[in-house]
Design a protein around this motif. Structure first.
Motif, PDB file in Angstrom:
ATOM      1  N   ARG A   2       2.460   1.766  -3.385  1.00  0.00           N
ATOM      2  CA  ARG A   2       1.230   2.180  -4.218  1.00  0.00           C
ATOM      3  C   ARG A   2       1.055   3.706  -4.201  1.00  0.00           C
ATOM      4  O   ARG A   2       0.884   4.147  -5.200  1.00  0.00           O
ATOM      5  N   ARG A   3       0.845   4.155  -2.925  1.00  0.00           N
ATOM      6  CA  ARG A   3       0.794   5.530  -2.672  1.00  0.00           C
ATOM      7  C   ARG A   3       1.961   6.331  -3.492  1.00  0.00           C
ATOM      8  O   ARG A   3       1.721   7.325  -4.055  1.00  0.00           O
ATOM      9  N   ALA A  32       0.959   6.310  -7.129  1.00  0.00           N
ATOM     10  CA  ALA A  32      -0.048   7.139  -7.364  1.00  0.00           C
ATOM     11  C   ALA A  32       0.303   8.233  -7.612  1.00  0.00           C
ATOM     12  O   ALA A  32      -0.016   9.401  -8.243  1.00  0.00           O
ATOM     13  N   GLN A  33       1.345   8.703  -6.787  1.00  0.00           N
ATOM     14  CA  GLN A  33       2.004  10.239  -6.730  1.00  0.00           C
ATOM     15  C   GLN A  33       2.621  10.605  -7.924  1.00  0.00           C
ATOM     16  O   GLN A  33       2.374  11.512  -8.484  1.00  0.00           O
ATOM     17  N   GLU A  87      -2.132   0.921 -10.753  1.00  0.00           N
ATOM     18  CA  GLU A  87      -1.958   2.416 -11.313  1.00  0.00           C
ATOM     19  C   GLU A  87      -2.252   2.749 -12.582  1.00  0.00           C
ATOM     20  O   GLU A  87      -2.441   3.646 -13.291  1.00  0.00           O
ATOM     21  N   ASP A 127       0.814  -1.336   0.114  1.00  0.00           N
ATOM     22  CA  ASP A 127       0.003  -0.002   0.039  1.00  0.00           C
ATOM     23  C   ASP A 127       0.758   1.339   0.052  1.00  0.00           C
ATOM     24  O   ASP A 127       0.637   2.072  -0.737  1.00  0.00           O
ATOM     25  N   GLU A 128       1.943   1.292   0.693  1.00  0.00           N
ATOM     26  CA  GLU A 128       2.839   2.419   0.712  1.00  0.00           C
ATOM     27  C   GLU A 128       3.434   2.651  -0.546  1.00  0.00           C
ATOM     28  O   GLU A 128       3.593   3.774  -0.852  1.00  0.00           O
ATOM     29  N   GLY A 164       1.743  -2.757  -7.722  1.00  0.00           N
ATOM     30  CA  GLY A 164       1.426  -1.103  -7.685  1.00  0.00           C
ATOM     31  C   GLY A 164       1.256  -0.776  -8.961  1.00  0.00           C
ATOM     32  O   GLY A 164       0.367   0.250  -9.279  1.00  0.00           O
TER      33      GLY A 164
END
Ligand SMILES: [Zn+2]
Length: 371
Positions: A195-196, A199-200, A230, A192-193, A226
């Motif tokens: 993937r963040r 996403a950024q 995205e 999740d981290e 990830g």
């Protein structure tokens, strides 16, 4: 933390005036109403700065209750700083370009410029420098100009460990402009981290209005999932560098093993060399040391030395040359995964073998050696 200046500090005095002295509210000429004193370090020595503060003389004008500082002051040192910009930039450069540690920077400042700063003070300036650097690096307007002529983007993500024991720093780069977009230290690199961060990168690309043509990474699981989530339609390729490094490991292991085998087989150089030298020593007649001679006789002595049996041993020279060549080959560890040292060693030893064989072939024919 205010700096303690010793009594006898030799400050250079610098006085600054307000350049535009018209009241910003009513336009009246402003008066000097106060002086602000500060002290800070520059690379050229400590400075005592006097800033002349202005205000509007009209008590009814809102400009009367405010003071205006000299415009130049923040270009010399920001408010609250104990150092000028030149020292600040020097510290930032030492840290980020030369990778100096804070104690090293502190010692260099002291030794080179007689500037005494506390470790916490330097750490604080480095934090600010880093924030400024990041802000400049991520400035959207700068990025838009940089990518103005780019058709599409190639993004990469990688986890780096700056120093042992530190958390991994995840870096997102754009490869057509060879630019680091952003980096973040993740304490727990969960999917999740990660993937963040991806996403950024997606938001950045959208802000630039440029399509992403390709992602490149070492294909860790979190990157694969990830990026697929995205950027569903964007290909994700294995990074050349990681690919080569991973492939190189077994190649270099096998190569190293081959070198050990060759060194085991090609040995006994010292014995061969010793037998040549022993042979020469036995062939040299033992003579008493010659008496000291006048200079004119030296040339004659050198000429006669050529006739000495130990010098006239071409076969021995050849053997010693071969030994030196083979020793050089066995000690040469140069080369990398694309040019493995063991393969180089095998090729070189083979050349030596062919050379020796040519000599033997010529000798069978009854003439002298050749190389
Ligand atoms: Zn005014």
């Amino acid at each position: 933390m205010p700096h303690h200046w010793p009594e006898d500090t030799d400050f250079a005095l610098l006085e600054l005036d307000v350049i535009d002295r018209n009241c910003p509210v009513c336009g009246h000429m402003m008066y000097i109403c106060d002086h602000r004193h500060r002290h800070f370090f520059t690379l050229d020595g400590p400075v005592h700065l006097v800033s002349k503060l202005n205000h509007c003389p009209d008590p009814c004008c809102p400009g009367h209750s405010k003071t205006k500082s000299p415009e130049i002051e923040p270009t010399i040192a920001l408010p609250g700083w104990g150092i000028a910009w030149d020292v600040f930039c020097w510290i930032g450069h030492r840290r980020f370009s030369r990778h100096a540690s804070i104690p090293q920077i502190r010692a260099d400042l002291h030794d080179t410029f007689a500037i005494d700063l506390a470790v916490t003070g330097i750490a604080n300036y480095i934090d600010r420098y880093q924030a400024m650097l990041a802000a400049r690096q991520q400035d959207p307007e700068t990025l838009r100009r940089l990518y103005h002529q780019t058709d599409s983007l190639i993004l990469s993500i990688d986890g780096l460990q700056p120093e042992k024991g530190h958390e991994t720093l995840y870096v997102v780069r754009e490869l057509t402009a060879k630019r680091v977009w952003f980096a973040e230290a993740l304490l727990s690199a969960t999917a999740d981290e990660v993937r963040r961060l991806i996403a950024q990168a997606k938001r950045w690309a959208e802000d630039l209005g440029k399509p992403v043509a390709l992602w490149i990474s070492d294909k860790q699981d979190a990157f694969v999932t990830g990026i697929a989530a995205e950027f569903p339609a964007v290909p994700h390729r294995y990074c050349d560098n990681h690919f080569l490094r991973d492939l190189a490991k077994p190649v270099l292991e096998a190569d190293s093993h081959a070198k050990v085998q060759m060194r085991k087989k090609v040995r006994g150089l010292r014995g061969i060399e010793q037998s040549v030298l022993t042979h020469r020593r036995d062939a040299t007649p033992v003579e008493p040391p010659p008496p000291p001679e006048p200079e004119s006789a030296v040339t004659e002595t050198l000429l006669s030395a050529d006739l000495c049996p130990a010098e006239d041993d071409p076969a021995g020279d050849v053997v010693l040359d071969y030994c030196a060549a083979v020793r050089g080959i066995l000690n040469n560890d140069q080369g990398g995964p694309l040019d493995p040292p063991g393969l180089r060693m095998a090729d070189a030893l083979d050349e030596v073998r062919q050379s020796i064989q040519r000599n033997l072939d010529v000798k069978k024919g009854g003439s002298r050696r050749s190389n």
